[in-house]
Design a protein around this motif. Structure first.
Motif, PDB file in Angstrom:
ATOM      1  N   TRP A  88       5.342   6.340  -0.803  1.00 48.23           N
ATOM      2  CA  TRP A  88       6.309   6.566   0.349  1.00 48.23           C
ATOM      3  C   TRP A  88       7.181   5.311   0.732  1.00 48.23           C
ATOM      4  O   TRP A  88       7.861   5.571   1.694  1.00 48.23           O
ATOM      5  N   GLU A 145      -0.199   2.025  10.942  1.00 47.49           N
ATOM      6  CA  GLU A 145      -0.315   2.378   9.469  1.00 47.49           C
ATOM      7  C   GLU A 145      -0.752   4.028   9.650  1.00 47.49           C
ATOM      8  O   GLU A 145      -1.122   5.149   8.644  1.00 47.49           O
ATOM      9  N   ARG A 146      -2.389   4.006  10.923  1.00 45.19           N
ATOM     10  CA  ARG A 146      -2.850   5.294  10.671  1.00 45.19           C
ATOM     11  C   ARG A 146      -1.755   6.564  10.792  1.00 45.19           C
ATOM     12  O   ARG A 146      -2.199   7.895  10.232  1.00 45.19           O
ATOM     13  N   GLU A 173      -0.262   7.637   7.965  1.00 46.70           N
ATOM     14  CA  GLU A 173      -1.242   8.700   7.186  1.00 46.70           C
ATOM     15  C   GLU A 173      -1.369  10.034   7.738  1.00 46.70           C
ATOM     16  O   GLU A 173      -1.305  11.133   5.956  1.00 46.70           O
ATOM     17  N   ILE A 174      -1.686   9.897   8.463  1.00 42.62           N
ATOM     18  CA  ILE A 174      -1.692  11.585   9.423  1.00 42.62           C
ATOM     19  C   ILE A 174      -1.309  12.371   9.122  1.00 42.62           C
ATOM     20  O   ILE A 174      -0.452  12.728   8.581  1.00 42.62           O
ATOM     21  N   ARG A 217       0.673  -0.872  -0.278  1.00 44.44           N
ATOM     22  CA  ARG A 217      -0.071  -0.320  -0.012  1.00 44.44           C
ATOM     23  C   ARG A 217       0.895   1.680   0.199  1.00 44.44           C
ATOM     24  O   ARG A 217       0.885   2.659  -0.956  1.00 44.44           O
ATOM     25  N   PHE A 271      -0.304  13.331   5.601  1.00 47.08           N
ATOM     26  CA  PHE A 271      -1.200  13.532   5.002  1.00 47.08           C
ATOM     27  C   PHE A 271      -0.978  15.396   5.827  1.00 47.08           C
ATOM     28  O   PHE A 271      -0.760  16.726   5.073  1.00 47.08           O
TER      29      PHE A 271
END
Lengths: 216, 216, 216, 216
Positions: free
Chosen positions: C28, C193-194, C197-198, C22, C201
């Motif tokens: 990334w 993983e969260r 992503e945060i 992913r 962002f």
């Protein structure tokens, strides 16, 4: 009529739908923006063209209809053709194009807005190897002119303006509608799709270097 | 009740989950951000809405629950509804919306932060063809006003502030929560999803041209 | 040992491989950059961790191996663990993390380079709703400190420096290695993983607004 | 001949086609840009190479042909090899490369245009951890030099210029053709693909920080 309706229409409709899904994935036809056509016959002129107001991420062959040289639907369907059908007809007639593709990307919208308005507004691109992917261009030293046409909701009037612009720029591979998007075309759908990819690449490159080509 | 719970809820739940996966792929609901709802009935008001704190890339229909007009869960489930359920209820009531979608994109976060704060903060967008994809807009010459609401962790207070903002801007298709994200809605889920795509396109276009519309 | 080797290792290895694919899709972990681990047991400490120098777009469970608290391989394999295994061990020990993820994105690389060097270098982020996705953060008004650690090819020395930094910033959810990338962690792989992503962002949002948070 | 034609060619052709589709997905070979080769044997020199003027999103093994050290087609086929075959041959000979990949990305096009022209034009990159993915680089403190070669439609002349540049920069992993794109290579296709990913990452990072490395 160079192609029969049967197989010709079905094949073109499937190809148009696949192009729509690919462009949607790249973010070039968000919302219900964009419309696409392929010429089915020249005498009389018949186009396979996307129905009006559809999202392009789920576009299917059954979303394509057939219209004549006045933009009137020939297929038995309740669907309406794209509101910009007359522009497709104008390009098919004046350029002898076999396919016409219209996209709304962020970079084309931005670049269409970076030059003064009026009938003389153009974007000139020169010096990039990528230009060689445009039909008939054999060197990066070629200077490509992309006219910028002011946007208009009056379609017959906009179609005439587009016609005049095409006549004034007989070598143009494309034009931009201001704050609206890109129109390009080609002898085949594959040629027109290649033109979209090349021009989007060049718009992003020029846009990221400051909105105007560095050699100006 | 215009739709029965059975088929209505299942169909809406599947559609909400698919929208979540599409938005995740575009980077608009990273982390566990974003929440989505669809109206199941008006009298009494019932919403299908995403559970709280879920990643959206793997969202499934079973992650959707049903709540009432006070944001209380009606489904038999241990899951909690989105913390922002009251905002969905407020929009469904005041706008008669059939669906409400909330995203957290980079460009919406940036633009929500580029204007002065206070109850009068708005982002005005005008002149783009893409605006015609918003419900009721028929020309690029239309001026769209997007109110910017200061963020707040007190949900009842924020819901009242959102309600006041919606009343002050009866034509608004959307609002931004400052440094938080976009809320938009539509008569159907398809309409609301189209609004998200169009507004994200416009936010990116405006953001890339310097953070403020060029015509200001 | 909270989890047995058998099912625990296989499940973690599959999850680590899926995370790698992913992250590769989002750009990334290009090249062979990035490495990922999950804690299999605490006493003794055992980690499932990516082998060294693998492309992440085709990562499979069989590319994951098991190592101990000194970074030595425990699995029967000829593969070597990631060169940065000692950093994973350090984080697992000092934070009690259940998973550690390391990425190399464009925006994290850029932001890691935008602040003065030295042991006090930090990136502070405040005011964004997205921060609430970080463990323990309940309001956008929270101020998150991300230490920036100078890069070093001497892994034992870098591991000590990372350990010191973690001790000096007990509330940090992550740190940046200068011109190198992001390390973050969580109680579970899903939490880590969260966090990736945060933080990605937020790095992109801050990077696009000029490289420094607008409130500074 | 280190590899027999049979299995060697078929395997390489499939790998080259898969690389083309991956690069197309990332936007690095839009239009019909880009071309890729793998060495099949050294004595005599034989390359598997992409046919000329193909879109890369649908590239298949059957689109790959075999050519000799003069760029002449050896396969029984009516297809023409890439117009830039002589550059691949030059690199395979002078570097002993097992694979050569050429891409046209937005960022490489922009960076190739940001330095003065002439035989001394180079892009120097230093200080990034990502550099360690280039063959033989073991520290971020390494300084990598990427020569920039002026573009030319005269292929024999451009091939000589490339040859001279490779001789002047024996440590170079890649070169840029001005306003055209990137050439890089490796001992294997996997090495060359890794080099593309790493260099594209670095070009984007440097491009976004202002077009020139911050340490200059």
């Amino acid at each position: 009529m160079t192609k029969t309706r049967g197989s010709g229409f079905g094949a073109r409709a499937s190809e148009l739908a696949a192009i729509g899904r690919r462009f949607y994935a790249r973010g070039w036809v968000l919302g219900t923006s964009g419309n696409f056509s392929a010429v089915l016959s020249r005498t009389p002129l018949r186009l396979a063209i996307t129905s009006s107001s559809l999202p392009k991420g789920t576009l299917r062959a059954s979303d394509i209809l057939e219209c004549d040289e006045h933009g009137r639907v020939v297929s038995k369907t309740k669907a309406k053709p794209s509101a910009e059908t007359l522009l497709h007809v104008e390009i098919a007639k004046r350029r002898g194009a076999g396919a016409v593709l219209h996209t709304h990307s962020v970079w084309s919208t931005m670049l269409s807005d970076a030059w003064a308005s009026g009938p003389e507004a153009t974007l000139a691109i020169e010096g990039y190897e990528m230009l060689k992917g445009l039909a008939g261009v054999t060197s990066h030293e070629h200077r490509v002119i992309i006219p910028i046409v002011d946007n208009d909701q009056d379609m017959p009037r906009l179609a005439r303006r587009v016609g005049d612009t095409l006549d004034r720029h007989p070598a143009a591979h494309a034009f931009l509608l201001r704050r609206h998007g890109l129109y390009t075309w080609g002898a085949t759908l594959a040629d027109a799709e290649r033109h979209v990819e090349i021009l989007e690449f060049l718009f992003e490159t020029i846009g990221r270097t400051g909105g105007k080509p560095s050699w100006q």
